[in-house]
Enzyme design. Structure first.
Site, PDB file in Angstrom:
ATOM      1  N   ASN A   7       0.876  -1.173   0.000  1.00  0.00           N
ATOM      2  CA  ASN A   7       0.000   0.000   0.000  1.00  0.00           C
ATOM      3  C   ASN A   7       0.913   1.223   0.000  1.00  0.00           C
ATOM      4  O   ASN A   7       1.417   1.631   1.049  1.00  0.00           O
ATOM      5  CB  ASN A   7      -0.898  -0.042   1.242  1.00  0.00           C
ATOM      6  CG  ASN A   7      -1.870   1.122   1.285  1.00  0.00           C
ATOM      7  OD1 ASN A   7      -1.842   2.002   0.420  1.00  0.00           O
ATOM      8  ND2 ASN A   7      -2.720   1.156   2.295  1.00  0.00           N
ATOM      9  N   ARG A  91      -2.529  -2.096  -3.506  1.00  0.00           N
ATOM     10  CA  ARG A  91      -3.740  -1.316  -3.300  1.00  0.00           C
ATOM     11  C   ARG A  91      -3.670  -0.104  -4.227  1.00  0.00           C
ATOM     12  O   ARG A  91      -2.689   0.653  -4.210  1.00  0.00           O
ATOM     13  CB  ARG A  91      -3.785  -0.848  -1.850  1.00  0.00           C
ATOM     14  CG  ARG A  91      -5.024  -0.070  -1.594  1.00  0.00           C
ATOM     15  CD  ARG A  91      -5.132   0.353  -0.167  1.00  0.00           C
ATOM     16  NE  ARG A  91      -6.503   0.762   0.042  1.00  0.00           N
ATOM     17  CZ  ARG A  91      -6.993   1.113   1.192  1.00  0.00           C
ATOM     18  NH1 ARG A  91      -6.250   1.083   2.253  1.00  0.00           N
ATOM     19  NH2 ARG A  91      -8.243   1.486   1.282  1.00  0.00           N
ATOM     20  N   HIS A 180     -13.205   2.844   0.068  1.00  0.00           N
ATOM     21  CA  HIS A 180     -13.197   1.722   1.027  1.00  0.00           C
ATOM     22  C   HIS A 180     -13.751   0.473   0.348  1.00  0.00           C
ATOM     23  O   HIS A 180     -14.281  -0.424   1.003  1.00  0.00           O
ATOM     24  CB  HIS A 180     -14.080   1.984   2.275  1.00  0.00           C
ATOM     25  CG  HIS A 180     -13.613   3.079   3.164  1.00  0.00           C
ATOM     26  ND1 HIS A 180     -14.492   3.898   3.846  1.00  0.00           N
ATOM     27  CD2 HIS A 180     -12.360   3.483   3.503  1.00  0.00           C
ATOM     28  CE1 HIS A 180     -13.797   4.767   4.564  1.00  0.00           C
ATOM     29  NE2 HIS A 180     -12.508   4.534   4.374  1.00  0.00           N
ATOM     30  N   LEU A 209     -16.963   2.328   9.755  1.00  0.00           N
ATOM     31  CA  LEU A 209     -16.890   3.570  10.531  1.00  0.00           C
ATOM     32  C   LEU A 209     -15.496   3.702  11.145  1.00  0.00           C
ATOM     33  O   LEU A 209     -15.118   2.936  12.035  1.00  0.00           O
ATOM     34  CB  LEU A 209     -17.950   3.568  11.636  1.00  0.00           C
ATOM     35  CG  LEU A 209     -19.389   3.210  11.196  1.00  0.00           C
ATOM     36  CD1 LEU A 209     -20.333   3.228  12.390  1.00  0.00           C
ATOM     37  CD2 LEU A 209     -19.888   4.153  10.105  1.00  0.00           C
ATOM     38  N   GLY A 210     -14.745   4.646  10.622  1.00  0.00           N
ATOM     39  CA  GLY A 210     -13.395   4.896  11.141  1.00  0.00           C
ATOM     40  C   GLY A 210     -13.132   6.372  11.012  1.00  0.00           C
ATOM     41  O   GLY A 210     -14.081   7.178  10.982  1.00  0.00           O
ATOM     42  N   ASN A 211     -11.884   6.748  10.886  1.00  0.00           N
ATOM     43  CA  ASN A 211     -11.598   8.166  10.699  1.00  0.00           C
ATOM     44  C   ASN A 211     -12.273   8.660   9.422  1.00  0.00           C
ATOM     45  O   ASN A 211     -12.882   9.716   9.385  1.00  0.00           O
ATOM     46  CB  ASN A 211     -10.089   8.356  10.677  1.00  0.00           C
ATOM     47  CG  ASN A 211      -9.744   9.720  11.170  1.00  0.00           C
ATOM     48  OD1 ASN A 211     -10.587  10.408  11.764  1.00  0.00           O
ATOM     49  ND2 ASN A 211      -8.536  10.128  10.905  1.00  0.00           N
ATOM     50  N   GLY A 212     -12.168   7.848   8.362  1.00  0.00           N
ATOM     51  CA  GLY A 212     -13.043   8.025   7.189  1.00  0.00           C
ATOM     52  C   GLY A 212     -14.165   7.010   7.326  1.00  0.00           C
ATOM     53  O   GLY A 212     -13.898   5.882   7.720  1.00  0.00           O
ATOM     54  N   ARG A 241     -14.161  15.213   7.823  1.00  0.00           N
ATOM     55  CA  ARG A 241     -14.871  15.522   6.571  1.00  0.00           C
ATOM     56  C   ARG A 241     -16.352  15.748   6.845  1.00  0.00           C
ATOM     57  O   ARG A 241     -16.948  15.058   7.676  1.00  0.00           O
ATOM     58  CB  ARG A 241     -14.739  14.361   5.575  1.00  0.00           C
ATOM     59  CG  ARG A 241     -13.351  14.211   5.022  1.00  0.00           C
ATOM     60  CD  ARG A 241     -13.276  13.051   4.043  1.00  0.00           C
ATOM     61  NE  ARG A 241     -12.002  12.383   4.175  1.00  0.00           N
ATOM     62  CZ  ARG A 241     -11.782  11.091   4.010  1.00  0.00           C
ATOM     63  NH1 ARG A 241     -12.764  10.291   3.649  1.00  0.00           N
ATOM     64  NH2 ARG A 241     -10.586  10.583   4.182  1.00  0.00           N
ATOM     65  N   PHE A 284     -13.123   9.329  18.540  1.00  0.00           N
ATOM     66  CA  PHE A 284     -14.384   9.091  19.243  1.00  0.00           C
ATOM     67  C   PHE A 284     -14.188   8.828  20.735  1.00  0.00           C
ATOM     68  O   PHE A 284     -15.085   9.074  21.529  1.00  0.00           O
ATOM     69  CB  PHE A 284     -15.169   7.957  18.569  1.00  0.00           C
ATOM     70  CG  PHE A 284     -15.967   8.469  17.395  1.00  0.00           C
ATOM     71  CD1 PHE A 284     -15.336   9.122  16.353  1.00  0.00           C
ATOM     72  CD2 PHE A 284     -17.352   8.334  17.357  1.00  0.00           C
ATOM     73  CE1 PHE A 284     -16.058   9.633  15.286  1.00  0.00           C
ATOM     74  CE2 PHE A 284     -18.086   8.848  16.297  1.00  0.00           C
ATOM     75  CZ  PHE A 284     -17.438   9.499  15.253  1.00  0.00           C
ATOM     76  N   ARG A 285     -13.004   8.336  21.114  1.00  0.00           N
ATOM     77  CA  ARG A 285     -12.759   8.149  22.556  1.00  0.00           C
ATOM     78  C   ARG A 285     -12.745   9.503  23.253  1.00  0.00           C
ATOM     79  O   ARG A 285     -13.322   9.655  24.335  1.00  0.00           O
ATOM     80  CB  ARG A 285     -11.433   7.413  22.775  1.00  0.00           C
ATOM     81  CG  ARG A 285     -11.515   5.961  22.353  1.00  0.00           C
ATOM     82  CD  ARG A 285     -10.162   5.369  22.117  1.00  0.00           C
ATOM     83  NE  ARG A 285      -9.567   5.873  20.881  1.00  0.00           N
ATOM     84  CZ  ARG A 285      -8.613   5.264  20.202  1.00  0.00           C
ATOM     85  NH1 ARG A 285      -8.123   4.136  20.643  1.00  0.00           N
ATOM     86  NH2 ARG A 285      -8.143   5.771  19.090  1.00  0.00           N
ATOM     87  N   GLY A 331     -12.439   1.176  12.897  1.00  0.00           N
ATOM     88  CA  GLY A 331     -12.079   1.450  14.298  1.00  0.00           C
ATOM     89  C   GLY A 331     -13.274   1.758  15.182  1.00  0.00           C
ATOM     90  O   GLY A 331     -13.386   1.251  16.303  1.00  0.00           O
ATOM     91  N   GLU A 384      -8.229  -5.397   4.930  1.00  0.00           N
ATOM     92  CA  GLU A 384      -8.052  -5.052   3.518  1.00  0.00           C
ATOM     93  C   GLU A 384      -6.840  -5.756   2.911  1.00  0.00           C
ATOM     94  O   GLU A 384      -6.864  -6.134   1.747  1.00  0.00           O
ATOM     95  CB  GLU A 384      -7.940  -3.532   3.367  1.00  0.00           C
ATOM     96  CG  GLU A 384      -9.296  -2.869   3.626  1.00  0.00           C
ATOM     97  CD  GLU A 384      -9.210  -1.383   3.860  1.00  0.00           C
ATOM     98  OE1 GLU A 384      -9.369  -0.640   2.895  1.00  0.00           O
ATOM     99  OE2 GLU A 384      -8.989  -0.971   5.001  1.00  0.00           O
TER     100      GLU A 384
HETATM  101  P1  AMP Z   1      -9.802   3.650  11.670  1.00  0.00           P
HETATM  102  O1  AMP Z   1      -9.709   4.845  10.769  1.00  0.00           O
HETATM  103  O2  AMP Z   1     -10.667   2.562  11.139  1.00  0.00           O
HETATM  104  O3  AMP Z   1      -8.460   3.152  12.140  1.00  0.00           O
HETATM  105  O4  AMP Z   1     -10.542   4.153  12.996  1.00  0.00           O
HETATM  106  C1  AMP Z   1      -9.949   5.103  13.835  1.00  0.00           C
HETATM  107  C2  AMP Z   1     -10.977   5.627  14.820  1.00  0.00           C
HETATM  108  O5  AMP Z   1     -11.566   4.543  15.566  1.00  0.00           O
HETATM  109  C3  AMP Z   1     -10.337   6.500  15.889  1.00  0.00           C
HETATM  110  O6  AMP Z   1     -10.257   7.813  15.441  1.00  0.00           O
HETATM  111  C4  AMP Z   1     -11.302   6.375  17.028  1.00  0.00           C
HETATM  112  O7  AMP Z   1     -12.242   7.416  16.880  1.00  0.00           O
HETATM  113  C5  AMP Z   1     -12.014   5.056  16.811  1.00  0.00           C
HETATM  114  N1  AMP Z   1     -11.746   4.098  17.891  1.00  0.00           N
HETATM  115  C6  AMP Z   1     -10.730   3.232  17.986  1.00  0.00           C
HETATM  116  N2  AMP Z   1     -10.833   2.523  19.141  1.00  0.00           N
HETATM  117  C7  AMP Z   1     -11.946   2.955  19.776  1.00  0.00           C
HETATM  118  C8  AMP Z   1     -12.602   2.626  20.999  1.00  0.00           C
HETATM  119  N3  AMP Z   1     -12.115   1.693  21.824  1.00  0.00           N
HETATM  120  N4  AMP Z   1     -13.737   3.294  21.301  1.00  0.00           N
HETATM  121  C9  AMP Z   1     -14.215   4.242  20.477  1.00  0.00           C
HETATM  122  N5  AMP Z   1     -13.648   4.588  19.311  1.00  0.00           N
HETATM  123  C10 AMP Z   1     -12.539   3.969  18.959  1.00  0.00           C
END
Ligand code: AMP
Length: 398
Positions: A7, A91, A180, A209-212, A241, A284-285, A331, A384
């Site tokens: 990647n 990728r 994605h 559901l993640g940063n994106g 975003r 989100f934490r 995440g 992925e």
């Molecule tokens: P990703 O882009 O898929 O790696 O997701 C990242 C996001 O997942 C982070 O910015 C957090 O907001 C969220 N995240 C990761 N672990 C947790 C958790 N234990 N509780 C709540 N949100 C989480």
């Protein structure tokens, strides 16, 4: 059989060597600061200490050579020679409307990747540099491109065309592509397998559901609709975003804030979303912690995010005339119990019944609904790299 998954970003390069016998990760790592002073490679082998190499990487070519050296290193390596690598999977962000499948990389595939530089200006040039570096370092090796856009190629024109004159599609390829895609393909397929969804009962909504963040609707693994559009800006509210927005907002801000269109787009991509609504963070934490301490803006950001996800699930259930399974990944989707519960609280009317214990599981494959739930809900961690490795074997080696 071992597959190397690459990647390549503009200044970084992630890799995984996957042993397809049991789909385990033999080694993985990251090259950082390519083209910048202080380049470093971090190589990880399960059960061993990290191997860190600080060496100049003026281009992706040197980065790939360092990756191969690490993979074959006497102490930290996992293969004796590159002959043990059966093929390389890359990728690639954008394949435009022409590419509807993962493909073996030849001159035509590279021309397409180049053609869509304008639609993936940050990613496609870097992806191509990674490909050319591998061709250079391992002449004759099969290289496969797995595009983030191919999953969205399953959509019908009524779903992928915008409500604008189709001449803009004909001239520039302006349409909904969805991103994605590799994750949506993997997670929708794994939902069908893990849930043993029978034929005719394979209407799946995946919430990545993640940063994106993005969401897709698929039947039997074929994409019906997906929330990201021409670019990853459209759809859900994300970390930074905006997601869906009336295009007139751009013109309004250009006029009233004395900004250029590029500056407004920068705001919509990088200074919006839950980070902007909350004024706290895109993580989100942090949002939950602030909301628990009484921060109303953080609570509003969480409510806005969950509402938008629920709204899309409702729309996609209508688009497919029903839904058999909803799966959370990414995440937030895998770990954020509060978001998951809040989103699903909108679906009593669909007959979603949550298992009170399983709904609290984090980061594992699990069905979180009770056996009598009309719609089944799953958590399936995305992978992925494994999806790319599987596609590499499917199109490159069979
Ligand atoms: P990703 O882009 O898929 O790696 O997701 C990242 C996001 O997942 C982070 O910015 C957090 O907001 C969220 N995240 C990761 N672990 C947790 C958790 N234990 N509780 C709540 N949100 C989480």
């Amino acid at each position: 059989m071992k597959i190397l998954v690459i990647n390549a970003g503009s200044s970084s390069l992630k890799y995984q060597l996957i042993d397809m016998a049991d789909e385990s990760v033999a080694a993985k790592g990251l090259c950082e600061r390519i083209g910048i002073a202080g380049s470093v490679l971090t190589h990880k082998v399960p059960g061993k200490e990290d191997y860190v190499v600080e060496a100049p990487m003026p281009t992706h070519k040197e980065a790939i050579q360092l990756v191969l050296d690490a993979l074959m290193d006497a102490e930290h390596g996992v293969v004796k020679s590159v002959d043990e690598i059966s093929a390389v999977g890359h990728r690639v962000l954008h394949g435009g409307p022409e590419i509807t499948e993962s493909c073996v990389i030849d001159e035509h595939a590279k021309d397409i990747i180049r053609k869509y530089f304008p639609l993936g200006p940050l990613h496609n040039p870097a992806n191509l540099m990674g490909i050319e570096a591998c061709e250079n370092a391992m002449p004759g090796k099969t290289n496969v491109a797995v595009f983030d856009t191919t999953f969205g190629m399953g959509m019908e024109p009524y779903a992928y065309l915008y409500g604008i004159d189709p001449k803009y599609f004909d001239k520039y390829g302006i349409r909904r592509y969805g991103f994605h895609g590799t994750s949506h393909m993997f997670v929708s397929g794994e939902t069908i397998k893990f849930g043993e969804l029978p034929e005719g009962k394979q209407k799946v909504i995946v919430c990545h559901l993640g940063n994106g963040s993005s969401i897709s609707a698929s039947i039997g693994g074929k994409c019906q609709d997906t929330s990201m559009g021409l670019t990853p800006l459209e759809g859900l509210i994300m970390g930074t975003r905006s997601g869906d927005i009336d295009a007139s907002v751009v013109q309004f801000l250009v006029k009233h804030e004395n900004m250029t269109v590029d500056e407004v787009l920068n705001v919509l991509n990088k200074k919006s979303g839950v980070a902007a609504i909350s004024g706290v963070s895109s993580d989100f934490r942090d949002l939950h912690a602030a909301a628990e301490e009484g921060n109303k803006a953080a609570a509003l950001a969480l409510d806005s995010f969950c509402y938008r996800v629920a709204k899309y699930i409702g729309a996609y259930a209508a688009a497919m005339d029903g839904v058999d399974a909803i799966t959370f990944t990414g995440g937030i989707g895998e770990n954020d119990i509060g978001v998951r519960k809040q989103v699903l609280s909108h679906f009593d009317y669909l007959g979603v019944k949550l298992d009170p214990e399983k709904v609290n599981v984090r980061g594992q494959r699990v069905e979180i609904t009770t056996p009598d739930s009309k719609v089944r809900v799953f958590i399936i961690p995305t992978n992925e790299e494994l999806a790319i490795a599987r596609e590499t074997v499917r199109v490159g080696l069979s």
